[in-house]
Motif scaffolding. Structure first.
Motif, PDB file in Angstrom:
ATOM      1  N   GLY A 258      29.002  30.136  41.063  1.00  0.00           N
ATOM      2  CA  GLY A 258      28.091  31.250  41.368  1.00  0.00           C
ATOM      3  C   GLY A 258      27.032  30.850  42.387  1.00  0.00           C
ATOM      4  N   GLY A 259      26.813  29.549  42.552  1.00  0.00           N
ATOM      5  CA  GLY A 259      25.790  29.078  43.494  1.00  0.00           C
ATOM      6  C   GLY A 259      26.353  28.769  44.877  1.00  0.00           C
ATOM      7  N   LEU A 260      27.625  29.066  45.106  1.00  0.00           N
ATOM      8  CA  LEU A 260      28.205  28.810  46.434  1.00  0.00           C
ATOM      9  C   LEU A 260      27.688  29.838  47.450  1.00  0.00           C
ATOM     10  N   ARG A 261      28.024  29.625  48.718  1.00  0.00           N
ATOM     11  CA  ARG A 261      27.584  30.555  49.772  1.00  0.00           C
ATOM     12  C   ARG A 261      27.972  31.985  49.429  1.00  0.00           C
ATOM     13  N   GLU A 262      29.069  32.139  48.702  1.00  0.00           N
ATOM     14  CA  GLU A 262      29.570  33.443  48.261  1.00  0.00           C
ATOM     15  C   GLU A 262      29.816  33.288  46.768  1.00  0.00           C
ATOM     16  N   PRO A 263      29.158  34.103  45.935  1.00  0.00           N
ATOM     17  CA  PRO A 263      29.250  33.844  44.487  1.00  0.00           C
ATOM     18  C   PRO A 263      30.483  34.418  43.791  1.00  0.00           C
ATOM     19  N   ALA A 264      31.457  34.931  44.560  1.00  0.00           N
ATOM     20  CA  ALA A 264      32.576  35.671  43.949  1.00  0.00           C
ATOM     21  C   ALA A 264      33.294  34.867  42.869  1.00  0.00           C
ATOM     22  N   LEU A 265      33.502  33.554  43.113  1.00  0.00           N
ATOM     23  CA  LEU A 265      34.262  32.762  42.130  1.00  0.00           C
ATOM     24  C   LEU A 265      33.483  32.612  40.825  1.00  0.00           C
ATOM     25  N   GLY A 266      32.163  32.563  40.929  1.00  0.00           N
ATOM     26  CA  GLY A 266      31.340  32.502  39.721  1.00  0.00           C
ATOM     27  C   GLY A 266      31.478  33.795  38.928  1.00  0.00           C
ATOM     28  N   THR A 269      34.924  33.859  37.283  1.00  0.00           N
ATOM     29  CA  THR A 269      35.108  32.927  36.167  1.00  0.00           C
ATOM     30  C   THR A 269      34.287  33.352  34.949  1.00  0.00           C
ATOM     31  N   ALA A 270      33.128  33.981  35.197  1.00  0.00           N
ATOM     32  CA  ALA A 270      32.235  34.339  34.089  1.00  0.00           C
ATOM     33  C   ALA A 270      32.923  35.221  33.057  1.00  0.00           C
ATOM     34  N   GLY A 271      33.846  36.076  33.515  1.00  0.00           N
ATOM     35  CA  GLY A 271      34.469  36.996  32.561  1.00  0.00           C
ATOM     36  C   GLY A 271      35.732  36.459  31.929  1.00  0.00           C
TER      37      GLY A 271
END
Ligand code: FAD
Length: 450
Positions: A258-266, A269-271
């Motif tokens: 979630g802290g990457l340049r783009e938080p999409a993967l965070g 993964t959260a769900g």
């Protein structure tokens, strides 16, 4: 190499060893593969392949090469549960933003590494003339009257006309050569200090996940990640970072991604529901041995795969290079000209030239205190420019980058005059707004969260 049907012993039954064994068997030679792990039970991570829990992409070229040795391999992998992913439709956040997903590109088959190896092993062991001795560690080599004696711990030694070392990054071949009284040159190394942390996830409602996403690291932001669909509807999620940004075993993957340049993967993964533990891996430096360069390289000895040249895995090249080397080995054995193996060893090494240049050229940009050569700087700057064109929707740029990534084309394709013109035009034009998230990503987030 003796002229007629040499007996081949392969050290290591991972992908390079299995593909080499397939090539030798198809050329009509009896092959024994010696593997230190027992290789019993269902596919799963094993000690000898410490990277087995990490995502593995088999590039388009790699599948094509492996299929020439094992016809129908793609169908077998799909039947075992591999997921077909069109890399043109895989959401990819590069240095300049989201790439367009409306240009189809090469397909890859995505599955866990242990399952890939399992399917390949079944196919190779079904070939006539191939035998496997599991649970047996090779400890050295001796010459025995023009042949080799392969010294095995806890079991009978093997005699061979041709020994193929496919024992991976930790190969002891330099030590074995030194014990034979041969001088061994230091390997070339470029280690940018990349670390991997991965975990398998599933959708909480059991919905199978059939696409993934990539957020690439950059030198300014040396953390990245990806998610890849695997068999049984799972999603293998990776966080990776260079140097002090390497994730450790206790990493909170959702927070890291979630802290990457783009938080999409965070968000993705959260769900999801985690399956199993986080697995980390830090042996990722590029290392290339000089095998075959010296004139005294012994006859009847070859090294392939990671035992010859191991790459930073983030470029996904290792298995593909091993498959190319296996094809070269098979062609040489079929020609059966006899004579020295040194020339073949040099060809096997040269098969790694382009991937080596790609991986080390890119990795040097991450190394503090390393000044890339002017040529490397130019290549790096131009590749970035072509990436910018791709993000702006230039189809030729997208295709050229895809071909290079899958080892299907030459870097010269990036220097096509049409791309030079397009780059000059882009520079003169107004700044492009950044592209929104691609619809494939929104679809994946919806599938993941129900
Ligand atoms: C984190 C990570 C991710 C990767 N991701 C990708 C990817 O996405 N795509 C890709 O193409 N490649 C990837 N790679 C590289 C890939 O794993 C290797 O290139 C590939 O497995 C081929 O390696 P190999 O067969 O040469 O060696 P290995 O896979 O390392 O296998 C060596 C084998 O030799 C056996 N062995 C070792 N010593 C002995 C001995 N003395 N006697 C008998 N047996 C022995 C071991 O048990 C093992 O089975 C990745 C690597 C890492 C580290």
């Amino acid at each position: 190499m003796p002229a007629a049907h040499p007996t081949v012993v392969v050290v290591g039954a991972s992908l390079a060893g299995l593909l080499a064994a397939a090539a030798a068997a198809r050329a009509g030679h009896p092959v024994t593969v010696l593997e230190r792990d027992a290789l019993t039970g269902p596919p799963g991570p094993r000690r000898g392949v410490a990277q087995g829990a990490q995502p593995h992409v088999l590039l388009h070229r790699g599948l094509a090469e492996a299929t020439t040795l094992l016809p129908g391999l793609g169908e077998d992998l799909l039947a075992a549960g591999a997921v077909r992913v069109d890399t043109g439709r895989l959401p990819w956040f590069g240095p300049a933003g989201w790439q367009p997903t409306d240009v189809p590109s090469y397909a890859v088959l995505s599955l866990t590494r242990p399952l890939l190896e399992h399917v390949v092993r079944e196919r190779v062991l079904a070939l006539p003339g191939v035998g496997l001795r599991g649970g047996c560690r090779v400890r050295g080599l001796e010459r025995a009257g023009g042949r080799w004696r392969v010294l095995v711990e806890d079991g009978p030694d093997e005699e061979a006309d041709l020994v193929v070392d496919a024992s991976g990054r930790g190969s002891r071949l330099p030590t074995w050569l030194a014990a034979l009284g041969l001088a061994v040159e230091e390997p070339e190394t470029v280690d940018a200090g990349l670390g991997y942390a991965s975990r398998l996830y599933r959708a909480r409602d059991g919905h199978p996940l059939t696409n993934g996403a990539v957020v690439q690291s950059t030198t300014d932001s040396p953390r990245g990640g990806l998610a890849l669909p695997v068999e049984d509807g799972g999603l293998l999620v990776l966080a990776c970072g260079y140097g002090e940004h390497r994730p450790d075993r206790d990493v909170d993957l959702v927070a890291y991604l979630g802290g990457l340049r783009e938080p999409a993967l965070g968000e993705l993964t959260a769900g999801l529901e985690p399956v199993g533990e986080v697995a980390v891996h830090r042996q990722t430096g590029n290392r290339r041995h000089q095998h075959g360069r010296r004139r005294d390289w012994p006859d009847g000895l070859l090294a392939v795969g990671d035992a010859l040249c191991a790459f930073n895995p983030v470029y996904g090249q290792g298995i593909t290079v091993a498959a190319i080397q296996a094809r070269l080995l098979g062609e040489a054995l079929r020609r059966r000209r006899g004579g020295s193996t040194r020339r073949l060893q040099r060809r096997l090494r040269a098969a790694a030239d382009l991937p080596w240049a790609v991986a080390t050229g890119e990795d040097r940009r991450y190394l503090d205190g390393t000044t890339p050569s002017p040529a490397a700087r130019l290549v790096g700057a131009w590749t970035t420019e072509v990436g910018n064109l791709a993000v702006a929707g230039d189809r030729r740029a997208l295709v050229a980058l895809g071909r290079l990534y899958h080892l299907m084309g030459s870097p010269l394709e990036l220097a096509h005059p049409a791309l030079l013109l397009a780059a000059a035009r882009r520079r003169r034009g107004p700044a492009q707004p950044s592209a929104p998230r691609p619809p494939e990503l929104e679809a994946l987030l919806t599938a993941a969260h129900g």
